[in-house]
Design a protein around this motif. Structure first.
Motif, PDB file in Angstrom:
ATOM      1  N   MET A   1       0.828  -1.177   0.000  1.00 25.26           N
ATOM      2  CA  MET A   1       0.000   0.000   0.000  1.00 25.26           C
ATOM      3  C   MET A   1       0.882   1.254   0.000  1.00 25.26           C
ATOM      4  O   MET A   1       0.640   2.177  -0.762  1.00 25.26           O
ATOM      5  CB  MET A   1      -0.932  -0.009   1.208  1.00 25.26           C
ATOM      6  CG  MET A   1      -1.911   1.135   1.179  1.00 25.26           C
ATOM      7  SD  MET A   1      -3.033   1.172   2.546  1.00 25.26           S
ATOM      8  CE  MET A   1      -2.055   1.970   3.762  1.00 25.26           C
TER       9      MET A   1
ATOM     10  N   THR B   1       2.447   1.876  -3.371  1.00 26.78           N
ATOM     11  CA  THR B   1       1.462   2.384  -4.328  1.00 26.78           C
ATOM     12  C   THR B   1       1.275   3.879  -4.157  1.00 26.78           C
ATOM     13  O   THR B   1       1.184   4.614  -5.135  1.00 26.78           O
ATOM     14  CB  THR B   1       0.105   1.669  -4.142  1.00 26.78           C
ATOM     15  OG1 THR B   1       0.297   0.268  -4.269  1.00 26.78           O
ATOM     16  CG2 THR B   1      -0.907   2.140  -5.167  1.00 26.78           C
ATOM     17  N   LEU B   2       1.219   4.331  -2.905  1.00 21.89           N
ATOM     18  CA  LEU B   2       0.956   5.741  -2.629  1.00 21.89           C
ATOM     19  C   LEU B   2       2.190   6.629  -2.758  1.00 21.89           C
ATOM     20  O   LEU B   2       2.058   7.810  -3.093  1.00 21.89           O
ATOM     21  CB  LEU B   2       0.383   5.890  -1.206  1.00 21.89           C
ATOM     22  CG  LEU B   2      -0.989   5.279  -0.978  1.00 21.89           C
ATOM     23  CD1 LEU B   2      -1.344   5.318   0.497  1.00 21.89           C
ATOM     24  CD2 LEU B   2      -2.046   5.979  -1.817  1.00 21.89           C
TER      25      LEU B   2
ATOM     26  N   ARG C   1      -1.150  -3.877 -11.703  1.00 23.51           N
ATOM     27  CA  ARG C   1      -1.059  -5.017 -10.779  1.00 23.51           C
ATOM     28  C   ARG C   1       0.201  -5.830 -11.067  1.00 23.51           C
ATOM     29  O   ARG C   1       0.907  -6.248 -10.154  1.00 23.51           O
ATOM     30  CB  ARG C   1      -2.298  -5.912 -10.887  1.00 23.51           C
ATOM     31  CG  ARG C   1      -3.488  -5.342 -10.190  1.00 23.51           C
ATOM     32  CD  ARG C   1      -4.683  -6.236 -10.144  1.00 23.51           C
ATOM     33  NE  ARG C   1      -4.590  -7.421 -10.972  1.00 23.51           N
ATOM     34  CZ  ARG C   1      -5.341  -8.502 -10.822  1.00 23.51           C
ATOM     35  NH1 ARG C   1      -6.256  -8.542  -9.889  1.00 23.51           N
ATOM     36  NH2 ARG C   1      -5.209  -9.527 -11.618  1.00 23.51           N
TER      37      ARG C   1
ATOM     38  N   SER D   1       7.145  -5.783  -5.771  1.00 21.75           N
ATOM     39  CA  SER D   1       6.973  -6.086  -4.346  1.00 21.75           C
ATOM     40  C   SER D   1       7.224  -7.549  -3.990  1.00 21.75           C
ATOM     41  O   SER D   1       7.411  -7.880  -2.827  1.00 21.75           O
ATOM     42  CB  SER D   1       5.553  -5.721  -3.905  1.00 21.75           C
ATOM     43  OG  SER D   1       4.610  -6.566  -4.556  1.00 21.75           O
TER      44      SER D   1
ATOM     45  N   ILE E   1      -5.338  -6.066  -2.051  1.00 23.24           N
ATOM     46  CA  ILE E   1      -4.903  -4.935  -1.214  1.00 23.24           C
ATOM     47  C   ILE E   1      -5.468  -3.630  -1.772  1.00 23.24           C
ATOM     48  O   ILE E   1      -6.008  -2.800  -1.031  1.00 23.24           O
ATOM     49  CB  ILE E   1      -3.361  -4.886  -1.101  1.00 23.24           C
ATOM     50  CG1 ILE E   1      -2.857  -6.094  -0.303  1.00 23.24           C
ATOM     51  CG2 ILE E   1      -2.900  -3.571  -0.469  1.00 23.24           C
ATOM     52  CD1 ILE E   1      -1.345  -6.284  -0.361  1.00 23.24           C
ATOM     53  N   TRP E   2      -5.349  -3.445  -3.077  1.00 18.59           N
ATOM     54  CA  TRP E   2      -5.867  -2.215  -3.677  1.00 18.59           C
ATOM     55  C   TRP E   2      -7.376  -2.091  -3.474  1.00 18.59           C
ATOM     56  O   TRP E   2      -7.875  -1.013  -3.198  1.00 18.59           O
ATOM     57  CB  TRP E   2      -5.510  -2.168  -5.159  1.00 18.59           C
ATOM     58  CG  TRP E   2      -4.054  -1.839  -5.417  1.00 18.59           C
ATOM     59  CD1 TRP E   2      -3.101  -1.494  -4.508  1.00 18.59           C
ATOM     60  CD2 TRP E   2      -3.411  -1.822  -6.678  1.00 18.59           C
ATOM     61  NE1 TRP E   2      -1.899  -1.264  -5.121  1.00 18.59           N
ATOM     62  CE2 TRP E   2      -2.057  -1.456  -6.466  1.00 18.59           C
ATOM     63  CE3 TRP E   2      -3.825  -2.084  -7.977  1.00 18.59           C
ATOM     64  CZ2 TRP E   2      -1.142  -1.330  -7.496  1.00 18.59           C
ATOM     65  CZ3 TRP E   2      -2.905  -1.961  -9.010  1.00 18.59           C
ATOM     66  CH2 TRP E   2      -1.584  -1.585  -8.766  1.00 18.59           C
TER      67      TRP E   2
ATOM     68  N   LYS F   1      -9.179  -3.437  -1.029  1.00 14.15           N
ATOM     69  CA  LYS F   1      -9.449  -3.212   0.404  1.00 14.15           C
ATOM     70  C   LYS F   1      -9.271  -1.740   0.770  1.00 14.15           C
ATOM     71  O   LYS F   1     -10.045  -1.178   1.526  1.00 14.15           O
ATOM     72  CB  LYS F   1      -8.537  -4.082   1.267  1.00 14.15           C
ATOM     73  CG  LYS F   1      -8.758  -3.869   2.764  1.00 14.15           C
ATOM     74  CD  LYS F   1      -8.009  -4.886   3.575  1.00 14.15           C
ATOM     75  CE  LYS F   1      -8.135  -4.643   5.060  1.00 14.15           C
ATOM     76  NZ  LYS F   1      -9.449  -4.810   5.601  1.00 14.15           N
ATOM     77  N   PHE F   2      -8.221  -1.118   0.228  1.00 17.51           N
ATOM     78  CA  PHE F   2      -7.928   0.278   0.553  1.00 17.51           C
ATOM     79  C   PHE F   2      -8.430   1.248  -0.524  1.00 17.51           C
ATOM     80  O   PHE F   2      -8.088   2.424  -0.498  1.00 17.51           O
ATOM     81  CB  PHE F   2      -6.430   0.461   0.810  1.00 17.51           C
ATOM     82  CG  PHE F   2      -5.965  -0.232   2.051  1.00 17.51           C
ATOM     83  CD1 PHE F   2      -6.167   0.339   3.294  1.00 17.51           C
ATOM     84  CD2 PHE F   2      -5.360  -1.484   1.968  1.00 17.51           C
ATOM     85  CE1 PHE F   2      -5.745  -0.313   4.439  1.00 17.51           C
ATOM     86  CE2 PHE F   2      -4.947  -2.140   3.116  1.00 17.51           C
ATOM     87  CZ  PHE F   2      -5.144  -1.561   4.367  1.00 17.51           C
TER      88      PHE F   2
ATOM     89  N   LEU G   1      -7.693   1.706  -3.623  1.00 17.52           N
ATOM     90  CA  LEU G   1      -6.626   2.334  -4.400  1.00 17.52           C
ATOM     91  C   LEU G   1      -6.811   1.992  -5.874  1.00 17.52           C
ATOM     92  O   LEU G   1      -7.016   0.835  -6.225  1.00 17.52           O
ATOM     93  CB  LEU G   1      -5.259   1.850  -3.922  1.00 17.52           C
ATOM     94  CG  LEU G   1      -4.894   2.206  -2.484  1.00 17.52           C
ATOM     95  CD1 LEU G   1      -3.579   1.551  -2.104  1.00 17.52           C
ATOM     96  CD2 LEU G   1      -4.814   3.707  -2.306  1.00 17.52           C
TER      97      LEU G   1
END
Length: 152
Positions: free
Chosen positions: A1, A4-5, A17, A24, A34-35, A37-38, A40
């Motif tokens: 995360m 990504t940010l 992706r 990663s 993950i994206w 869930k948050f 993103l």
């Protein structure tokens, strides 16, 4: 995360992706989870225009004030136009909605050129005034004359 940010991939405008998974060491499906869930979406961008009018807030108060507390005898109209609407004729009449069945219309149509829709909404009364014009040239001035008597 955090990657990504805070990081930008080499040779790309944003993370995919696949590129994030390779960078990663995670799988593409894990990156996707993950994206999600948050919330993103590194592939999605939006634009904005910074305000340059120092009186913008005061102007907003003036306009919004007309909607909420118009001066006595004032008619407040919200006016807009939608240009270049495709005028269509369906090949068959529209079948009306019935219990358990939506309104139905045929898939095919005959094009009938373009039209412009002008509409005004009387804020206090809820009255809607509209007009369709084939050509745009002086139509907006004609519409302004039509609505100038609204509310009287």
């Amino acid at each position: 995360m955090v990657m990504t940010l805070e990081e930008i991939p080499k040779n790309a405008a944003h993370w995919s992706r696949k590129s994030m998974a390779e960078h990663s060491g995670l799988s593409k499906s894990t990156v996707g989870r993950i994206w999600r869930k948050f919330q993103l979406k590194p592939y999605l961008t939006d634009a904005f225009k910074p305000l340059t009018d120092s009186l913008f807030v005061e102007k907003v108060y003036d306009v919004v004030g007309l909607y909420f507390i118009p001066s006595e005898g004032t008619v407040v109209l919200s006016v807009d136009e939608k240009a270049q609407i495709q005028a269509l004729d369906r090949s068959q009449p529209v079948l009306p909605m019935m219990p358990g069945m939506p309104e139905r219309r045929t898939h095919d149509y005959a094009p009938n050129g373009l039209t412009t829709l002008f509409a005004a909404f009387g804020v206090a009364t809820g009255e809607v005034i509209s007009a369709l014009h084939r050509r745009h040239r002086a139509a907006d001035f004609k519409f302004c004359r039509q609505i100038s008597g609204a509310g009287h």
